[in-house]
Design a protein around this motif. Structure first.
Motif, PDB file in Angstrom:
ATOM      1  N   PRO A  65      32.578  54.238  43.846  1.00 32.43           N
ATOM      2  CA  PRO A  65      32.042  55.434  44.507  1.00 32.43           C
ATOM      3  C   PRO A  65      33.163  56.358  44.947  1.00 32.43           C
ATOM      4  O   PRO A  65      34.341  56.008  44.885  1.00 32.43           O
ATOM      5  CB  PRO A  65      31.308  54.834  45.716  1.00 32.43           C
ATOM      6  N   SER A  72      28.099  58.855  45.128  1.00 40.14           N
ATOM      7  CA  SER A  72      28.143  58.407  46.511  1.00 40.14           C
ATOM      8  C   SER A  72      29.525  58.663  47.116  1.00 40.14           C
ATOM      9  O   SER A  72      30.541  58.356  46.495  1.00 40.14           O
ATOM     10  CB  SER A  72      27.838  56.907  46.586  1.00 40.14           C
ATOM     11  N   ARG A  74      30.886  57.075  49.501  1.00 40.28           N
ATOM     12  CA  ARG A  74      31.488  55.868  50.084  1.00 40.28           C
ATOM     13  C   ARG A  74      32.917  55.705  49.549  1.00 40.28           C
ATOM     14  O   ARG A  74      33.149  55.789  48.334  1.00 40.28           O
ATOM     15  CB  ARG A  74      30.642  54.649  49.733  1.00 40.28           C
ATOM     16  N   SER A 142      21.963  45.903  45.469  1.00 46.10           N
ATOM     17  CA  SER A 142      22.732  47.148  45.388  1.00 46.10           C
ATOM     18  C   SER A 142      23.475  47.242  44.061  1.00 46.10           C
ATOM     19  O   SER A 142      23.883  46.231  43.486  1.00 46.10           O
ATOM     20  CB  SER A 142      23.742  47.202  46.537  1.00 46.10           C
ATOM     21  N   ARG A 216      20.739  67.128  44.847  1.00 44.34           N
ATOM     22  CA  ARG A 216      21.352  66.488  46.018  1.00 44.34           C
ATOM     23  C   ARG A 216      21.157  67.328  47.273  1.00 44.34           C
ATOM     24  O   ARG A 216      20.862  66.794  48.359  1.00 44.34           O
ATOM     25  CB  ARG A 216      22.836  66.260  45.768  1.00 44.34           C
ATOM     26  N   THR A 221      16.802  62.926  44.182  1.00 46.21           N
ATOM     27  CA  THR A 221      17.604  62.268  43.155  1.00 46.21           C
ATOM     28  C   THR A 221      17.023  62.565  41.778  1.00 46.21           C
ATOM     29  O   THR A 221      15.914  63.080  41.652  1.00 46.21           O
ATOM     30  CB  THR A 221      17.645  60.745  43.367  1.00 46.21           C
ATOM     31  N   THR A 320      16.652  55.817  46.711  1.00 44.80           N
ATOM     32  CA  THR A 320      16.989  56.287  48.055  1.00 44.80           C
ATOM     33  C   THR A 320      17.045  57.809  48.085  1.00 44.80           C
ATOM     34  O   THR A 320      17.927  58.412  47.474  1.00 44.80           O
ATOM     35  CB  THR A 320      18.334  55.710  48.513  1.00 44.80           C
ATOM     36  N   ARG A 342      25.062  56.511  52.529  1.00 41.36           N
ATOM     37  CA  ARG A 342      25.713  57.252  51.435  1.00 41.36           C
ATOM     38  C   ARG A 342      25.191  56.733  50.102  1.00 41.36           C
ATOM     39  O   ARG A 342      25.283  55.542  49.805  1.00 41.36           O
ATOM     40  CB  ARG A 342      27.230  57.066  51.539  1.00 41.36           C
ATOM     41  N   HIS A 343      24.661  57.641  49.303  1.00 38.86           N
ATOM     42  CA  HIS A 343      23.990  57.218  48.080  1.00 38.86           C
ATOM     43  C   HIS A 343      24.270  58.198  46.944  1.00 38.86           C
ATOM     44  O   HIS A 343      24.619  59.354  47.162  1.00 38.86           O
ATOM     45  CB  HIS A 343      22.482  57.114  48.312  1.00 38.86           C
ATOM     46  N   ASP A 344      24.066  57.721  45.718  1.00 39.20           N
ATOM     47  CA  ASP A 344      24.216  58.570  44.534  1.00 39.20           C
ATOM     48  C   ASP A 344      22.972  59.423  44.339  1.00 39.20           C
ATOM     49  O   ASP A 344      21.851  58.894  44.354  1.00 39.20           O
ATOM     50  CB  ASP A 344      24.416  57.704  43.286  1.00 39.20           C
TER      51      ASP A 344
END
Length: 375
Positions: A65, A72, A74, A142, A216, A221, A320, A342-344
């Protein structure tokens, strides 16, 4: 005394545990998204293969990430460490253990998920199966679990390249309705890595990036399609019936997080053709058999035919989303949930090295199986 037929089996898993993949080249991944780290154990890697962390790190860097504005945020270095199975820079033929430490875990962002099931995630199904789950970032469900796959896939790809002359690539072909042009016979790694979405069609790539950024900003998504390619696979790899090469590829791809579909060669589009239109005619040149067309996708009867293997994997929009949704809590009461953390916004750019890894793992396993039986 009569026989008892209702006893628990002594070995409840007869062949492979659920977290193990492969037959002769076997990998077992371990770890959770917000635990101490994640890794893999490879059993069956041939000896005397030159191998260091540098051979693996490049693919993990493509998976990690925080590498661009459309994945994301992260922040993880995902620095790999080889713990066993090598000596003086070469594999020993013994199990190879590798791991990556989690450095930027923020489990507190998931505290609400401890009592509420995220829509279209594995929260509810894991709870229903095991009666317990790691709600911190989804734990084992995950996409961070794929660190072990990508690390093992880098080893497999090195074997394929150096010992068999096989090249494995993947790239993004489509994001929602934006489709790029990809020639599976000529696409190159440098073209794939030329942009952050990993689509070799530069014009389509810019449209894809703008789409992902727009989605985003809306807290939503988007999904799409990744093409997997293997060039230089000799004829003969694969098994009849249940372990067909395309069947194992399909299992590998559909085991990836967020994957929803797989087709190979002409795939579903082949139904629009007649048999005479679809068949790949055989020809001979220089003592080798080849086909001028490749609607079979390089595999016939479950066995490679020497042509380029190519297939597509469909990935759903990431589950998510930063929008409030209806759900149910652990007490079966109606509730609402808005994701944090925090996500893609789109899994596709980081899914490319994952698809490559699973392709390499399937192919190297079949290469070793072929050698054991037929050479």
């Amino acid at each position: 005394m009569g026989w008892e037929f209702d006893l628990e089996p002594f070995f409840p898993h007869a062949v492979r545990m659920a977290n193990t993949f492969g037959h002769l080249f076997r990998v077992a991944t371990w770890g959770e998204s917000h635990g101490g780290g994640l890794g893999v154990v490879i059993d069956g890697c041939p000896p005397r293969l030159e191998l260091t962390e540098a051979d693996i790190q490049a693919d993990l860097d493509r998976r990690r990430p925080g590498q661009s504005k459309i994945v994301s945020p992260r922040k993880e270095k995902d620095k790999v460490e080889i713990l066993s199975g090598t000596f003086e820079g070469k594999t020993l033929g013994t199990p190879i253990a590798m791991w990556v430490k989690n450095e930027d875990a923020r489990p507190e962002a998931y505290s609400e998920m401890a009592t509420k099931f995220r829509p279209s995630h594995a929260d509810y199904t894991y709870q229903a199966k095991f009666g317990i789950r790691n709600w911190q970032g989804g734990g084992r469900t995950s996409a961070r679990e794929t660190i072990g796959r990508v690390a093992a896939g880098a080893v497999a790809r090195k074997i394929l390249r150096e010992r068999y002359g096989v090249e494995v690539l993947a790239c993004v072909q489509q994001v929602q309705r934006v489709t790029g042009s990809v020639d599976v016979e000529t696409v190159k790694l440098k073209d794939i890595e030329a942009n952050i979405v990993r689509c070799p069609d530069a014009v389509a790539a810019e449209k894809m990036i703008r789409l992902i950024e727009r989605v985003r900003r809306a807290g939503d998504t988007v999904g799409g399609v990744v093409i997997g390619v293997a060039r230089g696979v000799p004829p003969g790899w694969g098994e009849p019936v249940f372990d067909r090469l395309e069947a194992d590829l399909a299992k590998g791809m559909l085991s990836l997080p967020a994957s929803k579909g797989f087709d190979i060669g002409s795939g579903f589009a082949g139904i629009l053709l007649t048999g005479t239109q679809h068949n790949d005619p055989f020809r001979s040149k220089g003592g080798k058999i080849y086909t001028p067309t490749n609607r079979s996708g390089g595999i016939q009867g479950g066995i490679s035919n020497g042509q380029t293997i190519y297939f597509r994997v469909a990935f759903k929009p990431v589950a998510t989303v930063m929008v409030e949704q209806e759900t149910v809590d652990v007490n079966f009461k109606q509730a609402t949930l808005k994701a944090r953390g925090r996500h893609d916004p789109c899994v596709l750019p980081r899914a490319v090295p994952m698809v490559e890894a699973m392709t390499a793992l399937v192919l190297v396993d079949h290469a070793l199986r072929h050698k054991a039986q037929c050479e």
